[in-house]
Design an enzyme around this catalytic site. Structure first.
Site, PDB file in Angstrom:
ATOM      1  N   HIS A 246      -1.295   1.600   7.444  1.00 45.21           N
ATOM      2  CA  HIS A 246      -1.836   1.466   6.093  1.00 45.21           C
ATOM      3  C   HIS A 246      -1.720   2.806   5.382  1.00 45.21           C
ATOM      4  O   HIS A 246      -1.925   3.870   5.978  1.00 45.21           O
ATOM      5  CB  HIS A 246      -3.302   1.019   6.164  1.00 45.21           C
ATOM      6  CG  HIS A 246      -3.928   0.792   4.824  1.00 45.21           C
ATOM      7  ND1 HIS A 246      -3.408  -0.106   3.914  1.00 45.21           N
ATOM      8  CD2 HIS A 246      -5.018   1.355   4.224  1.00 45.21           C
ATOM      9  CE1 HIS A 246      -4.160  -0.101   2.815  1.00 45.21           C
ATOM     10  NE2 HIS A 246      -5.128   0.787   2.978  1.00 45.21           N
TER      11      HIS A 246
ATOM     12  N   CYS B  27       0.832  -1.207   0.000  1.00 46.76           N
ATOM     13  CA  CYS B  27       0.000   0.000   0.000  1.00 46.76           C
ATOM     14  C   CYS B  27       0.863   1.252   0.000  1.00 46.76           C
ATOM     15  O   CYS B  27       0.477   2.288  -0.544  1.00 46.76           O
ATOM     16  CB  CYS B  27      -0.962  -0.003   1.178  1.00 46.76           C
ATOM     17  SG  CYS B  27      -0.170  -0.138   2.793  1.00 46.76           S
TER      18      CYS B  27
END
Length: 923
Positions: free
Chosen positions: A832, A252
């Site tokens: 994230h 990510c």
């Protein structure tokens, strides 16, 4: 597998010999391709180092058997946990060192040794801790999937051989291999001699084997097999650039960076127009032979084709790993670090300067800033000329002043992005559990504000204001896995305590000057197993820790078995029920057992005077391991062979529990016979109360023991710190003194000096990248700053920050509009990444979360997750060529919940091997 099972271990040499032999092997062994190294749990190894350095064979820091339990996801598959970090979670030792440790200490029964090979990757030698894990199946039976691990240096032929064997395919069969990634399409593995790395195979992908049919055809050539039910339809036409990126496994960070660059108009148009083809530099020794530029171009062209919901950047990820070994594998990395590498790599691959001339840099020597700046920029462009320099490079002025001779050195240096600091709070919020002296009071969870650079005593003082308990009657401890990982001294730094630690603060008795001195006793709770552990070399019962440990101040006169037994019952009264007379528990016999216990079992001897203050726990440097290393004392022999004292001890099994002296890990002291050994006051005394399972079930209330209450401070929402982006930029240009690790060499003094340094902005690029330094690293602490940085979406004006105030005619203005943001959610070691970006064609903001893309509103963009900001200078911004799309209204929230999906990958939930409908190319 029992908690005390072990491999047989030979008698080890002396501790000094052990230390010297292992240190020598670690120092002298170099990585060599093909060699075996072994993964060892970090805290076990640290515990071993502490043990051999104490020089005491009976030290409480004895590490026991090698135990890698903490490294495994579970103890059935022995699959390694993801994201393990070297020198934090594990250490790597060469094969010879491993075999010696294994010979001396043995290994917990059933655990496999974690042998890993050294692999020769394109730019480095590396121990391959995480091999590539691939799913294997036959095209004719894709429901039957097996998992296998391969080295990145293995070739495809080795996978083929493994599939022949594992899937029972006749060796004479003619076969073809396909690799299937998460986007459900397949690519043919034509060359079986290339490596796993070069074939772009990564963990989580599937390799499918098909065998030729008897009629000479291939199964995948049949029309009904070729069609993919979840494939993107040919008729799909989406907004160019509004395209997700598939997460290949912790990628990510890369996806976030790519989305921001993809929505940087001048760079994207350069690649969409194929201008890069004429400027690829294949000979630049600092470049990557054009491979990074070509791989990036492929990703951009796919994302802006309007034909894909989501693109799989697998080849790009592999190329990045080829040229930057820090991005090898599939651990989480930093989006700004990836951006820095990528911008530099694209620049060198596209550098229009084929032969860089040597240019000697000159100091200002009193010349006007304008003259020195223009000279510096000309020199920079003589060696560096690319679309990256055109778009992202600016110039700042660096002023150094020697503190001794006051020599002033002025240089002008190019930059590709600004890394600006955030104002750091001097306070810290900590959450702790307070355990009162009142045995019926539940632990209370408090939230206290303490100085960030404070001591444990500051924590006690802050808690004292809430509890009215004097700080001198408090002891602070870190509790993990039912034991004390560390007991802190009042003058220890709070930086030793991490936010994720479970901190308990215990109230102690008031010390009266007339009273006798007290001993700080650490109390553990253990449950005996039903079975004896004959495999450990004795017939002792295994034990496992449970519940919350306690710290008690015990008068020296109360250290007999009977007194401690009654004291512990009192202290545990909230969740340990005393037996009533009708339950017929056998009374204990009276003999001189108490005196025996006083000198041996309770760990208190008359030889050393007690200290009034708590002693620090021996810091159990091993990882806070699972409860699989405890050892219990030997049980009593048959009654016919016992003297009177041992018969009395046997009758005490009818008590609710028995009391044992243990070490800091909750294990019975090594080298002791029945009853344990004496523990002097020079170290922290630990005792355990051992429960038979039946007694525990009847008299110990597990639900009540786990209860706690929340103090009102837990209900008060934490104040969110907000700072202006202008404050961060001002900090960037503030005078600072160089650190000792990075001094400046003064040409006048002829020595290194801790000079003062000041940076000033001179000229700014078309696209300005601002990196917010949220991650703070010092010698003692590591933290992420979650402050909200209030940054403008329009009209960011640098006219007050630029050193060159008076712009001449034709020079660009200094106002910018926001075009993209890279976000980071979570903490230091995990988290994230996502991104917000504004589409250049329709002017709409979108939220990119890997393969999912949704509409976004402007009022959602400024959050405490913002990490890297992209600004476009207003004079270069063109008006959108398309009208904005119609978006439905959404409710306002702090979390990004945009209106509706506009480009979600349709096969996100498709399981590998769930269907035989797979797209394969035909020959």
């Amino acid at each position: 597998m029992t908690a005390n099972s072990r491999c047989s271990a030979a008698e080890p040499p002396g501790l000094e010999t052990q230390r010297r032999e292992i240190e020598c092997l670690l120092r002298e062994c170099e990585l060599c391709a093909g060699d075996s190294w072994y993964v060892v749990e970090h805290h076990w190894f640290e515990q071993w180092k502490e043990f051999v350095e104490t020089g005491d064979q009976n030290s409480s820091s004895f590490p026991g058997q090698i135990d890698n339990t903490e490294l495994f996801e579970d103890l059935d598959s022995y699959h390694l946990k993801e994201r393990l970090v070297e020198n934090e979670d594990f250490v790597l030792v060469p094969a010879e060192a491993w075999h010696r440790l294994l010979t001396w200490y043995g290994m917990v029964d059933g655990q496999p040794p974690l042998e890993r090979k050294v692999v020769d990757l394109p730019s480095t030698l590396k121990v391959e801790v995480y091999p590539v894990e691939i799913f294997l199946c036959l095209h004719s039976n894709m429901e039957n999937v097996i998992t296998a691990q391969f080295s990145r240096t293995d070739n495809i032929q080795s996978i083929q051989r493994a599939m022949f064997q594992a899937l029972s395919v006749p060796l004479a069969s003619e076969c073809r291999l396909w690799m299937k990634s998460s986007d459900s399409s397949c690519e043919r593995l034509r060359n079986v001699h290339v490596s796993v790395l070069d074939a772009c195979l990564s963990s989580g992908m599937t390799v499918i084997m098909e065998t030729r049919n008897a009629d000479g055809t291939w199964p995948s050539s049949r029309p009904q097999i070729m069609r993919n039910s979840v494939e993107e339809p040919d008729s799909y036409r989406g907004q160019p650039g509004v395209c997700g990126l598939t997460n290949l496994g912790n990628t990510c960070f890369m996806n976030s960076a790519l989305q921001c660059l993809s929505n940087t108009p001048p760079l994207t148009e350069y690649f969409l127009l194929s201008s890069y083809l004429e400027e690829l530099n294949f000979t630049n020794p600092l470049g990557m032979k054009g491979e990074i530029a070509e791989a990036y171009a492929d990703v951009i062209k796919q994302m802006w084709s309007g034909r894909h919901y989501s693109v799989v950047p697998r080849v790009f990820k592999t190329k990045v790993g080829h040229f930057a070994s820090q991005f090898l594998g599939y651990q989480q990395h930093d989006s700004q670090e990836l951006l820095s590498f990528l911008l530099d790599g694209l620049h060198e691959d596209l550098n229009r300067v084929k032969n860089k001339e040597y240019i000697e840099l000159r100091d200002a020597d009193g010349r006007p800033d304008q003259e020195v700046a223009e000279e510096a920029w000309r020199n920079h462009r003589r060696r560096n000329d690319s679309v990256i320099v055109d778009t992202f490079h600016g110039l700042f002025k660096s002023t150094l002043i020697c503190p001794e001779c006051h020599k002033v050195s002025v240089t002008f240096d190019p930059f590709c992005y600004l890394s600006v600091p955030l104002p750091v709070s001097k306070e810290r919020v900590m959450e702790v559990f307070f355990v009162s002296l009142d045995p019926y009071a539940k632990p209370v969870q408090h939230r206290v504000v303490v100085p960030k650079a404070g001591k444990v005593s500051d924590l006690c003082s802050a808690l004292s204001e809430m509890t009215n308990v004097p700080p001198t009657q408090m002891v602070v401890a870190d509790v993990f896995n039912h034991r004390f990982y560390k007991i802190y001294n009042a003058d220890e730094s709070l930086s030793c305590i991490l936010d994720r630690d479970d901190i308990f603060v215990y109230e102690l008795n008031v010390l009266d000057e007339q009273q006798e001195e007290q001993v700080l006793l650490a109390l553990y709770l253990r449950e005996r197993s039903h079975y004896r552990d004959y495999g450990s070399g004795s017939s002792s019962y295994g034990t496992s820790l449970f519940g919350h440990p306690l710290l008690l101040g015990v008068p020296r006169s109360s250290c007999s078995v009977e007194a401690l037994y009654d004291l512990f019952l009192q202290r545990l009264a909230r969740y340990v029920r005393r037996p009533d007379p009708s339950e017929e528990l056998e009374e204990e016999e009276e003999d001189d057992e108490d005196e025996l216990y006083k000198t041996q079992t309770n760990g208190i001897s008359d030889e050393t005077p007690a200290e009034p203050t708590p002693q620090p726990c021996e810091t159990a440097e091993e990882e806070k391991e699972e409860d699989k290393q405890e050892e219990a004392c030997s049980p009593s022999p048959p009654a016919a062979e016992q003297p009177a004292k041992r018969r009395a001890c046997r009758k005490k099994r009818k008590s609710l529990f028995t009391i044992q002296a243990v070490n800091s890990n909750g294990m019975t002291e090594r080298g002791t016979g029945e009853g344990g050994s004496a523990v002097s006051f020079g170290s922290q005394p630990y005792v355990a109360i051992d429960w038979d399972p039946d007694m525990k079930k009847r008299f110990y209330n597990e639900n009540e023991a786990e209860k706690y209450v929340k103090h009102g401070s837990m209900e008060v929402p934490q104040q969110q710190t907000t700072v202006e982006l202008r404050e961060c930029i001002d900090l960037f240009t503030t005078v600072e003194t160089l650190e000792e690790e990075n001094p400046w060499y003064c040409p006048v003094c002829k020595k290194h000096q801790l000079a003062t340094k000041k940076l000033d902005l001179w000229s700014l690029p078309e696209v300005l990248i601002i990196h917010l330094k949220r991650f703070s690293y010092t010698k003692f602490t590591r933290e992420k700053l979650d402050s909200i940085v209030d940054f403008p979406l329009r009209d960011l004006d640098f006219s007050g920050c630029l050193l060159r105030r008076n712009l001449s005619n034709g020079e660009p203005p200094s106002r910018y509009d926001l075009i993209a943001v890279s976000n980071h959610y979570g903490g230091l070691r995990d988290g994230h990444y996502t991104s917000y970006a504004k589409n250049k064609d329709n002017g709409q903001w979108y939220y990119f979360d890997d393969s999912k893309v949704t509409y976004a509103r402007e009022d959602q963009i400024v959050t405490n997750a913002a990490y890297v900001l992209f600004y476009h200078r207003q004079d270069k911004i063109r008006k959108p060529t398309l009208p904005p799309p119609n978006t439905s209204p959404v409710s306002s929230s702090s979390a990004p919940e945009p209106a509706n999906d506009v480009a979600s990958c349709k096969d996100d939930n498709a399981e590998l091997g769930a269907s035989s409908h797979v797209t394969m190319e035909t020959d």
